[in-house]
Design a protein around this motif. Sequence first.
Motif, PDB file in Angstrom:
ATOM      1  N   LYS A 128       1.843 -24.487 -37.245  1.00 47.59           N
ATOM      2  CA  LYS A 128       2.392 -25.432 -36.373  1.00 47.59           C
ATOM      3  C   LYS A 128       1.756 -26.439 -36.010  1.00 47.59           C
ATOM      4  O   LYS A 128       2.194 -27.587 -35.657  1.00 47.59           O
ATOM      5  N   LYS A 129       0.213 -25.983 -35.621  1.00 49.30           N
ATOM      6  CA  LYS A 129      -0.564 -27.264 -35.179  1.00 49.30           C
ATOM      7  C   LYS A 129      -0.837 -28.201 -36.186  1.00 49.30           C
ATOM      8  O   LYS A 129      -0.796 -29.359 -36.203  1.00 49.30           O
ATOM      9  N   LYS A 130      -0.976 -27.727 -37.623  1.00 44.74           N
ATOM     10  CA  LYS A 130      -1.036 -28.620 -38.531  1.00 44.74           C
ATOM     11  C   LYS A 130      -0.081 -29.645 -38.715  1.00 44.74           C
ATOM     12  O   LYS A 130      -0.061 -30.903 -39.068  1.00 44.74           O
ATOM     13  N   ALA A 131       1.396 -29.081 -38.551  1.00 48.91           N
ATOM     14  CA  ALA A 131       2.601 -29.882 -38.837  1.00 48.91           C
ATOM     15  C   ALA A 131       2.532 -30.950 -37.726  1.00 48.91           C
ATOM     16  O   ALA A 131       2.925 -32.100 -37.983  1.00 48.91           O
ATOM     17  N   VAL A 132       1.844 -30.663 -36.411  1.00 50.24           N
ATOM     18  CA  VAL A 132       2.009 -31.612 -35.381  1.00 50.24           C
ATOM     19  C   VAL A 132       1.016 -32.738 -35.808  1.00 50.24           C
ATOM     20  O   VAL A 132       0.978 -33.918 -35.803  1.00 50.24           O
ATOM     21  N   THR A 133      -0.206 -32.252 -36.307  1.00 49.66           N
ATOM     22  CA  THR A 133      -1.300 -33.295 -36.731  1.00 49.66           C
ATOM     23  C   THR A 133      -0.676 -34.162 -37.935  1.00 49.66           C
ATOM     24  O   THR A 133      -0.722 -35.488 -37.784  1.00 49.66           O
ATOM     25  N   MET A 134       0.215 -33.497 -38.751  1.00 47.34           N
ATOM     26  CA  MET A 134       0.728 -34.275 -40.103  1.00 47.34           C
ATOM     27  C   MET A 134       1.684 -35.167 -39.260  1.00 47.34           C
ATOM     28  O   MET A 134       2.067 -36.363 -39.998  1.00 47.34           O
ATOM     29  N   ARG A 135       2.788 -34.767 -38.385  1.00 47.29           N
ATOM     30  CA  ARG A 135       3.504 -35.756 -37.906  1.00 47.29           C
ATOM     31  C   ARG A 135       2.934 -37.119 -37.241  1.00 47.29           C
ATOM     32  O   ARG A 135       3.394 -37.958 -37.287  1.00 47.29           O
ATOM     33  N   THR A 136       1.642 -36.522 -36.602  1.00 48.56           N
ATOM     34  CA  THR A 136       1.120 -37.960 -35.863  1.00 48.56           C
ATOM     35  C   THR A 136       0.677 -38.976 -36.692  1.00 48.56           C
ATOM     36  O   THR A 136       0.647 -39.878 -36.619  1.00 48.56           O
ATOM     37  N   TRP A 191       8.500 -30.439 -45.200  1.00 52.69           N
ATOM     38  CA  TRP A 191       7.187 -29.772 -44.833  1.00 52.69           C
ATOM     39  C   TRP A 191       7.000 -29.520 -43.555  1.00 52.69           C
ATOM     40  O   TRP A 191       7.066 -28.355 -42.903  1.00 52.69           O
ATOM     41  N   ILE A 192       7.095 -30.675 -42.702  1.00 53.67           N
ATOM     42  CA  ILE A 192       6.864 -30.729 -41.143  1.00 53.67           C
ATOM     43  C   ILE A 192       7.786 -29.711 -40.602  1.00 53.67           C
ATOM     44  O   ILE A 192       7.488 -28.857 -39.731  1.00 53.67           O
ATOM     45  N   ARG A 193       9.062 -30.025 -40.962  1.00 52.39           N
ATOM     46  CA  ARG A 193       9.958 -29.196 -40.154  1.00 52.39           C
ATOM     47  C   ARG A 193       9.992 -27.771 -40.477  1.00 52.39           C
ATOM     48  O   ARG A 193      10.066 -27.028 -39.624  1.00 52.39           O
ATOM     49  N   LEU A 194       9.584 -27.515 -41.573  1.00 52.32           N
ATOM     50  CA  LEU A 194       9.492 -25.794 -42.185  1.00 52.32           C
ATOM     51  C   LEU A 194       8.135 -25.489 -41.513  1.00 52.32           C
ATOM     52  O   LEU A 194       8.398 -24.199 -40.814  1.00 52.32           O
ATOM     53  N   ALA A 195       7.133 -26.089 -41.334  1.00 54.65           N
ATOM     54  CA  ALA A 195       5.914 -25.650 -40.799  1.00 54.65           C
ATOM     55  C   ALA A 195       6.359 -25.384 -39.272  1.00 54.65           C
ATOM     56  O   ALA A 195       5.817 -24.545 -38.766  1.00 54.65           O
ATOM     57  N   LYS A 196       7.173 -26.383 -38.364  1.00 51.68           N
ATOM     58  CA  LYS A 196       7.403 -25.976 -37.124  1.00 51.68           C
ATOM     59  C   LYS A 196       8.230 -24.860 -36.923  1.00 51.68           C
ATOM     60  O   LYS A 196       8.014 -24.301 -35.850  1.00 51.68           O
TER      61      LYS A 196
END
Length: 84
Positions: free
Chosen positions: A18-26, A5-10
């Motif tokens: 994209k910002k949400k994906a960075v937060t989720m990755r963090t 999901w993070i990869r697809l969102a980025k």
Amino acid sequence: MLDDWIRLAKQSKNTKLKKKAVTMRTYRKGILAWYGYHLSIGKVEGINNKIKVMKRNAYGFRVERYLTLRLYALHDCHITRNAG
């Protein structure tokens, strides 16, 4: 699944996604840990908030022991009796 999901969102064109994906990755480690252990710090945060309010209201107490006793009376003593 989360990594996919993070990869697809980025790769998305949506900047908020994209910002949400960075937060989720963090916070990935903490998010996945919850599914393994189902632990929450909500109760601890609630206690900390009660203590902060008590300290604000207790400004000017002359006896420090009185504040300690008020903290024990604030909530269940089984939680706070051994805490520090």
